[in-house]
Write an enzyme that holds these catalytic residues in place. Structure first.
Site, PDB file in Angstrom:
ATOM      1  N   ASP A  55       0.796  -1.215   0.000  1.00 36.07           N
ATOM      2  CA  ASP A  55       0.000   0.000   0.000  1.00 36.07           C
ATOM      3  C   ASP A  55       0.840   1.283   0.000  1.00 36.07           C
ATOM      4  O   ASP A  55       0.430   2.300   0.540  1.00 36.07           O
ATOM      5  CB  ASP A  55      -0.908   0.003   1.259  1.00 36.07           C
ATOM      6  CG  ASP A  55      -2.242   0.658   0.966  1.00 36.07           C
ATOM      7  OD1 ASP A  55      -2.502   0.915  -0.217  1.00 36.07           O
ATOM      8  OD2 ASP A  55      -3.003   0.905   1.910  1.00 36.07           O
TER       9      ASP A  55
ATOM     10  N   CYS B 169     -16.149  -9.558 -15.902  1.00 32.29           N
ATOM     11  CA  CYS B 169     -17.466  -9.157 -15.382  1.00 32.29           C
ATOM     12  C   CYS B 169     -18.606  -9.496 -16.346  1.00 32.29           C
ATOM     13  O   CYS B 169     -19.764  -9.533 -15.936  1.00 32.29           O
ATOM     14  CB  CYS B 169     -17.491  -7.653 -15.141  1.00 32.29           C
ATOM     15  SG  CYS B 169     -16.453  -7.116 -13.789  1.00 32.29           S
TER      16      CYS B 169
ATOM     17  N   CYS C   3     -22.468  -7.698 -16.545  1.00 30.85           N
ATOM     18  CA  CYS C   3     -22.902  -7.199 -15.237  1.00 30.85           C
ATOM     19  C   CYS C   3     -22.494  -5.732 -15.054  1.00 30.85           C
ATOM     20  O   CYS C   3     -21.406  -5.320 -15.459  1.00 30.85           O
ATOM     21  CB  CYS C   3     -22.273  -8.059 -14.145  1.00 30.85           C
ATOM     22  SG  CYS C   3     -22.641  -7.500 -12.482  1.00 30.85           S
TER      23      CYS C   3
ATOM     24  N   CYS D  46     -22.289  -3.100  -9.720  1.00 36.41           N
ATOM     25  CA  CYS D  46     -21.530  -2.178  -8.861  1.00 36.41           C
ATOM     26  C   CYS D  46     -21.719  -0.731  -9.312  1.00 36.41           C
ATOM     27  O   CYS D  46     -21.899   0.172  -8.486  1.00 36.41           O
ATOM     28  CB  CYS D  46     -20.051  -2.556  -8.847  1.00 36.41           C
ATOM     29  SG  CYS D  46     -19.323  -2.718 -10.476  1.00 36.41           S
TER      30      CYS D  46
ATOM     31  N   CYS E 119     -23.499   2.159  -6.852  1.00 37.40           N
ATOM     32  CA  CYS E 119     -22.638   3.157  -6.199  1.00 37.40           C
ATOM     33  C   CYS E 119     -23.463   4.395  -5.827  1.00 37.40           C
ATOM     34  O   CYS E 119     -24.088   5.009  -6.688  1.00 37.40           O
ATOM     35  CB  CYS E 119     -21.490   3.537  -7.131  1.00 37.40           C
ATOM     36  SG  CYS E 119     -20.505   4.885  -6.446  1.00 37.40           S
TER      37      CYS E 119
ATOM     38  N   CYS F  22     -15.835   9.251  -4.322  1.00 38.25           N
ATOM     39  CA  CYS F  22     -16.010   7.928  -3.710  1.00 38.25           C
ATOM     40  C   CYS F  22     -16.147   8.073  -2.195  1.00 38.25           C
ATOM     41  O   CYS F  22     -15.310   8.710  -1.543  1.00 38.25           O
ATOM     42  CB  CYS F  22     -14.813   7.054  -4.070  1.00 38.25           C
ATOM     43  SG  CYS F  22     -14.825   5.465  -3.234  1.00 38.25           S
TER      44      CYS F  22
ATOM     45  N   CYS G 252     -16.160   2.300   2.348  1.00 39.91           N
ATOM     46  CA  CYS G 252     -17.463   1.955   1.770  1.00 39.91           C
ATOM     47  C   CYS G 252     -17.299   0.615   1.058  1.00 39.91           C
ATOM     48  O   CYS G 252     -16.317   0.410   0.346  1.00 39.91           O
ATOM     49  CB  CYS G 252     -17.871   3.046   0.784  1.00 39.91           C
ATOM     50  SG  CYS G 252     -19.278   2.613  -0.275  1.00 39.91           S
TER      51      CYS G 252
ATOM     52  N   CYS H 254     -19.919  -1.377  -3.483  1.00 41.47           N
ATOM     53  CA  CYS H 254     -19.665  -1.959  -4.811  1.00 41.47           C
ATOM     54  C   CYS H 254     -19.050  -3.359  -4.714  1.00 41.47           C
ATOM     55  O   CYS H 254     -18.977  -4.069  -5.727  1.00 41.47           O
ATOM     56  CB  CYS H 254     -18.800  -1.031  -5.662  1.00 41.47           C
ATOM     57  SG  CYS H 254     -17.243  -0.576  -4.909  1.00 41.47           S
TER      58      CYS H 254
ATOM     59  N   CYS I  96     -21.532  -7.294  -5.572  1.00 44.10           N
ATOM     60  CA  CYS I  96     -20.880  -8.041  -6.651  1.00 44.10           C
ATOM     61  C   CYS I  96     -21.238  -9.534  -6.579  1.00 44.10           C
ATOM     62  O   CYS I  96     -20.976 -10.189  -5.563  1.00 44.10           O
ATOM     63  CB  CYS I  96     -19.368  -7.857  -6.556  1.00 44.10           C
ATOM     64  SG  CYS I  96     -18.497  -8.791  -7.821  1.00 44.10           S
TER      65      CYS I  96
HETATM   66 FE1  SF4 Z   1     -18.033  -6.931 -12.229  1.00 40.84          FE
HETATM   67 FE2  SF4 Z   1     -18.826  -7.445  -9.766  1.00 40.84          FE
HETATM   68 FE3  SF4 Z   1     -19.189  -5.023 -10.798  1.00 40.84          FE
HETATM   69 FE4  SF4 Z   1     -20.633  -7.089 -11.651  1.00 40.84          FE
HETATM   70  S1  SF4 Z   1     -20.675  -6.177  -9.622  1.00 40.84           S
HETATM   71  S2  SF4 Z   1     -19.641  -5.526 -12.918  1.00 40.84           S
HETATM   72  S3  SF4 Z   1     -19.137  -8.721 -11.563  1.00 40.84           S
HETATM   73  S4  SF4 Z   1     -17.257  -6.000 -10.371  1.00 40.84           S
HETATM   74 FE1  SF4 Z   2     -19.051   3.856  -4.963  1.00 42.71          FE
HETATM   75 FE2  SF4 Z   2     -18.681   3.102  -2.428  1.00 42.71          FE
HETATM   76 FE3  SF4 Z   2     -17.580   1.734  -4.420  1.00 42.71          FE
HETATM   77 FE4  SF4 Z   2     -16.695   4.197  -3.805  1.00 42.71          FE
HETATM   78  S1  SF4 Z   2     -16.547   2.367  -2.536  1.00 42.71           S
HETATM   79  S2  SF4 Z   2     -17.064   3.369  -5.829  1.00 42.71           S
HETATM   80  S3  SF4 Z   2     -18.656   5.183  -3.229  1.00 42.71           S
HETATM   81  S4  SF4 Z   2     -19.781   1.981  -4.009  1.00 42.71           S
END
Ligand code: SF4
Ligand code: SF4
Length: 412
Positions: A147, A201, A204, A207, A211, A227, A253, A256, A260
């Site tokens: 990181d 993905c 799909c 996410c 968001c 974000c 958060c 997303c 998934c």
């Molecule tokens: Fe890809 Fe998961 Fe997002 Fe669907 S929810 S688009 S599988 S990252």
């Molecule tokens: Fe969106 Fe939360 Fe994912 Fe950031 S962490 S991209 S705010 S769902």
């Protein structure tokens, strides 16, 4: 093509193939759940993407500013020949989470900050891996990273075959999902590379659709400035929209990743040190506002959520109380709006009082405006006051019309 598949004419495994196999076999014992190897070739495609990201203003500001460093693997005392990517899986579910109820509202920390700070966990695993390799190759040059933002660890993990890059910007391992911490080690050993994962993905977009702030501006494209994960780590004022959308998140958060489908049913509980303490990761909000620096360290110090100190978490706790419309918080929020030295706390408290409402909240906002000198706090208090006065007027009007209606019904 799977690069590990041996054709009948392939050369016999080299000593580096054998060492790689030995490392993979020992990985679990070293505290590593998944391990992949790639070359130390520069990540050429990435430089343009990162530059565009910067030009669009999508960076968080926490990244390494030198794009060369982020895309060209280097070793201080040797020639880089390979990168080893490691993954450590963590839990996504808590057993018996405490209830958040009126009078006892709770916030939530993102899963990546549950249990012991992952930086330590990964560093220990990489240190063990270094010892393991050094015992077999005494003159190896190795440099581990966790990181630091120097190399893009997701790009390394993708090329090393740990997982594919999801539209939510996470690396998704076919086995572990995206609930993994990533670290890497640049080495002077020419390990043969692994093949990247071929899954993706598909159609799909869950996410992106889920968001809350629209921070996923495209597949695999994150505007960090929008974000919530980043916003919860900032220290200043936040806009009305972002305060509303933060909900009760105190740090990070997970939305997303939670939505998934590749994460469905995945939660990893084999490491006791990464198990969440429910009172730390889903803490009561009001007591957070009373914590001294020392108490904050005692409660949250072992979690990676503590790296920005108590200020953002306390501000987020105030916002969460506002989002819960928690009437029991009004006395504490009144104290904050009138007496707290940090303007962003007074501003968040004014906003929260405006969400909660009631005569006491209204009185607190009026008193705040009498003495408040900070422009931003004044604006927030003024907006909150106007909102509450409007609601009060509306309530009066509704009462009047109900009264008239009742009188009319009585005469009929
Ligand atoms: Fe890809 Fe998961 Fe997002 Fe669907 S929810 S688009 S599988 S990252
Ligand atoms: Fe969106 Fe939360 Fe994912 Fe950031 S962490 S991209 S705010 S769902």
């Amino acid at each position: 093509m799977n690069m590990n598949t041996q054709s009948p004419y392939a050369p016999p495994p080299s000593k580096w193939d054998n060492l790689k196999a030995e490392i993979k076999a020992a990985a679990a014992e070293l505290g590593i759940d998944d391990i992949g190897f790639t070359t130390a070739d520069p990540f050429l495609y990435l430089k343009n993407i990162l530059q565009e990201h910067r030009d669009n203003g999508y960076e968080s500001g926490f990244e390494e500013p030198d794009l060369e460093k982020r895309t060209v693997p280097a070793l201080k005392n040797g020639v880089p020949q390979s990168i080893i990517s490691i993954a450590v899986a963590y839990p996504s579910k808590m057993e018996n989470p405490p209830k958040s109820e009126p009078g006892a509202r709770r916030g939530i920390l993102a899963r990546a900050s549950w249990g012991r700070d992952y930086h330590h966990v990964l560093r220990e695993a990489l240190a063990k891996l270094e010892i393991f390799i050094r015992e077999r190759v005494p003159d190896a040059v190795m440099e581990s990273m966790v990181d630091t933002g120097v190399l893009v660890d997701r790009a390394v993990a993708e090329r090393s075959g740990i997982g594919f890059s999801g539209k939510n910007c996470s690396i998704i391992s076919p086995k572990w999902g995206s609930w993994i911490y990533l670290g890497e080690m640049v080495t002077s050993i020419p390990f043969p590379p692994d093949a990247p994962v071929e899954e993706g993905c598909g159609d799909c977009t869950k996410c992106i659709d889920a968001c809350p702030t629209g921070a996923l501006v495209g597949p695999g494209q994150l505007n960090a400035q929008a974000c919530i994960s980043y916003l919860t780590q900032t220290k200043g004022f936040l806009s009305d929209e972002y305060m509303t959308k933060i909900g009760n998140r105190l740090y990070g958060c997970d939305t997303c990743q939670i939505v998934c489908p590749k994460n469905r049913g995945k939660s990893w509980n084999h490491r006791p040190e990464l198990q969440p303490d429910p009172e730390v990761v889903k803490p009561l909000l009001l007591p957070i506002l009373e914590l001294s620096n020392r108490e904050f360290k005692e409660k949250f110090g072992t979690s990676s959520a503590a790296w920005r100190g108590k200020k953002p978490i306390q501000r987020n706790a105030v916002i969460a109380l506002g989002n819960f419309k928690e009437a029991a918080a009004v006395p504490k929020l009144t104290e904050i709006v009138l007496r707290e030295p940090r303007p962003e706390m007074r501003g968040a408290a004014a906003w929260a009082l405006g969400r909660i409402g009631g005569a006491d909240a209204l009185a607190a906002l009026k008193r705040s405006l009498q003495g408040e000198e900070d422009t931003e706090v004044r604006e927030l208090a003024q907006a909150a006051l106007e909102k509450l006065e409007k609601l009060e007027q509306q309530g009066e009007q509704d009462k009047q019309s109900k009264l008239l209606q009742a009188e009319g019904d009585g005469q009929a």
